[in-house]
Design a protein around this motif. Sequence first.
Motif, mmCIF file in Angstrom:
data_model
loop_
_atom_site.group_PDB
_atom_site.id
_atom_site.type_symbol
_atom_site.label_atom_id
_atom_site.label_comp_id
_atom_site.label_asym_id
_atom_site.label_seq_id
_atom_site.Cartn_x
_atom_site.Cartn_y
_atom_site.Cartn_z
ATOM 1 N N VAL A 113 0.879 -1.212 -0.044
ATOM 2 C CA VAL A 113 0.107 -0.286 0.381
ATOM 3 C C VAL A 113 0.813 0.833 -0.200
ATOM 4 C CG1 VAL A 113 -1.224 1.760 1.599
ATOM 5 C CG2 VAL A 113 -1.750 -1.342 0.593
ATOM 6 N N ALA A 114 2.216 0.973 0.200
ATOM 7 C CA ALA A 114 3.184 2.152 0.581
ATOM 8 C C ALA A 114 3.780 2.770 -1.182
ATOM 9 C CB ALA A 114 4.015 1.898 2.014
ATOM 10 N N ALA A 115 3.798 1.516 -1.685
ATOM 11 C CA ALA A 115 4.129 2.062 -2.752
ATOM 12 C C ALA A 115 3.128 2.460 -3.939
ATOM 13 C CB ALA A 115 4.996 0.801 -3.031
ATOM 14 N N ILE A 116 1.408 2.156 -3.533
ATOM 15 C CA ILE A 116 0.677 2.388 -4.437
ATOM 16 C C ILE A 116 0.758 3.414 -3.861
ATOM 17 C CG2 ILE A 116 -2.042 2.521 -4.640
ATOM 18 C CD1 ILE A 116 -1.775 -0.742 -4.556
ATOM 19 N N TRP A 117 0.894 3.981 -3.184
ATOM 20 C CA TRP A 117 0.382 5.919 -2.212
ATOM 21 C C TRP A 117 1.667 6.412 -2.987
ATOM 22 C CZ3 TRP A 117 -1.553 5.226 3.632
ATOM 23 C CH2 TRP A 117 -2.340 5.021 3.545
ATOM 24 N N LEU A 118 2.847 6.081 -2.657
ATOM 25 C CA LEU A 118 3.694 7.050 -3.346
ATOM 26 C C LEU A 118 3.475 7.009 -5.274
ATOM 27 C CD1 LEU A 118 6.982 7.588 -2.685
ATOM 28 C CD2 LEU A 118 8.246 5.606 -4.190
ATOM 29 N N LEU A 119 3.131 6.134 -5.335
ATOM 30 C CA LEU A 119 3.199 6.461 -7.412
ATOM 31 C C LEU A 119 1.652 7.397 -7.373
ATOM 32 C CD1 LEU A 119 3.008 2.882 -8.970
ATOM 33 C CD2 LEU A 119 4.040 4.489 -8.501
ATOM 34 N N VAL A 162 1.217 15.180 -7.647
ATOM 35 C CA VAL A 162 1.946 16.465 -7.515
ATOM 36 C C VAL A 162 2.475 16.335 -9.099
ATOM 37 C CG1 VAL A 162 4.162 16.792 -7.189
ATOM 38 C CG2 VAL A 162 3.134 15.987 -5.320
ATOM 39 N N MET A 163 2.308 15.910 -9.937
ATOM 40 C CA MET A 163 2.981 15.962 -11.254
ATOM 41 C C MET A 163 1.440 16.767 -12.086
ATOM 42 S SD MET A 163 5.160 12.821 -12.507
ATOM 43 C CE MET A 163 4.798 13.156 -14.412
ATOM 44 N N VAL A 164 0.213 16.221 -11.696
ATOM 45 C CA VAL A 164 -0.870 16.708 -11.957
ATOM 46 C C VAL A 164 -1.283 18.117 -11.735
ATOM 47 C CG1 VAL A 164 -3.118 16.886 -11.901
ATOM 48 C CG2 VAL A 164 -2.245 14.448 -12.580
ATOM 49 N N VAL A 165 -0.455 18.738 -10.548
ATOM 50 C CA VAL A 165 -1.591 19.739 -10.216
ATOM 51 C C VAL A 165 0.498 21.148 -10.345
ATOM 52 C CG1 VAL A 165 -0.721 21.064 -7.715
ATOM 53 C CG2 VAL A 165 -2.479 19.105 -7.799
ATOM 54 N N ARG A 166 0.804 20.530 -10.881
ATOM 55 C CA ARG A 166 2.404 20.774 -10.671
ATOM 56 C C ARG A 166 2.452 21.623 -12.107
ATOM 57 N NH1 ARG A 166 6.403 24.272 -11.488
ATOM 58 N NH2 ARG A 166 8.124 24.142 -11.034
ATOM 59 N N LEU A 190 -8.282 12.017 -0.811
ATOM 60 C CA LEU A 190 -9.253 11.322 -1.083
ATOM 61 C C LEU A 190 -8.434 9.803 -1.674
ATOM 62 C CD1 LEU A 190 -12.342 13.558 -1.256
ATOM 63 C CD2 LEU A 190 -12.323 11.493 0.314
ATOM 64 N N LEU A 191 -7.305 10.477 -2.536
ATOM 65 C CA LEU A 191 -7.068 9.687 -3.820
ATOM 66 C C LEU A 191 -6.143 8.313 -2.682
ATOM 67 C CD1 LEU A 191 -5.746 11.759 -6.119
ATOM 68 C CD2 LEU A 191 -7.377 10.067 -6.360
ATOM 69 N N LEU A 192 -5.553 8.582 -1.743
ATOM 70 C CA LEU A 192 -4.963 7.480 -1.232
ATOM 71 C C LEU A 192 -6.136 7.032 -0.096
ATOM 72 C CD1 LEU A 192 -1.604 9.767 0.335
ATOM 73 C CD2 LEU A 192 -1.834 8.587 -1.202
ATOM 74 N N LEU A 193 -6.948 6.915 0.265
ATOM 75 C CA LEU A 193 -7.800 6.088 0.754
ATOM 76 C C LEU A 193 -8.405 5.810 -0.548
ATOM 77 C CD1 LEU A 193 -9.159 8.619 3.274
ATOM 78 C CD2 LEU A 193 -8.357 7.094 3.938
ATOM 79 N N ALA A 194 -8.941 5.876 -1.492
ATOM 80 C CA ALA A 194 -9.272 5.281 -2.718
ATOM 81 C C ALA A 194 -8.518 4.349 -2.699
ATOM 82 C CB ALA A 194 -10.459 6.137 -3.933
ATOM 83 N N SER A 195 -7.613 5.246 -3.173
ATOM 84 C CA SER A 195 -6.476 4.252 -3.966
ATOM 85 C C SER A 195 -5.807 2.542 -2.830
ATOM 86 C CB SER A 195 -5.044 4.377 -4.259
ATOM 87 O OG SER A 195 -4.380 5.542 -3.049
#
Length: 155
Positions: free
Chosen positions: A30-36, A42-46, A68-73
Amino acid sequence: MPRRFDHLDDVWPAGLGRRLGAMLYDAFLVAAIWLLVTVAHVMVVRFGFGLQAEAVGTGWLQRGTLQLLLLASGFGFFAFCWRRGGMTLGMQAWRLRVQTEDGRPISLGQSLVRYVVAWLSCAAFGLGYLWVLFDAERRSWPDIVSGTRTVVLPK
């Protein structure tokens, strides 16, 4: 009607040690998924919105959407694995499976209930999982509330 799992007579309720071992394995996944997910956010926002590097992560909307994205993923990972074969990769390593009380794969609703109650169990200083030590059927809070069982598979 969903199929039933095989070897229902050969399984027994999972103890605390196996559950914690599987949780540790899955935490790394899950940590790896959350990292991705975080890198993509960040890329989309930036670059998608053209913000300066200093402005990334400063607004409540950016932080809220990331959370929300982290919880959903995380939910997506667990729901996919639980519904597909009853086990995550960590559960496979420890020979665990989540199933309904009659031995079928759990539903999407049961997956959501398990996921939410698992977070609450951890927030209560792990009491929801320590409950396995006191329950006669070795059920944790997520098992009890979602009407599921976590069982050990034979070798």
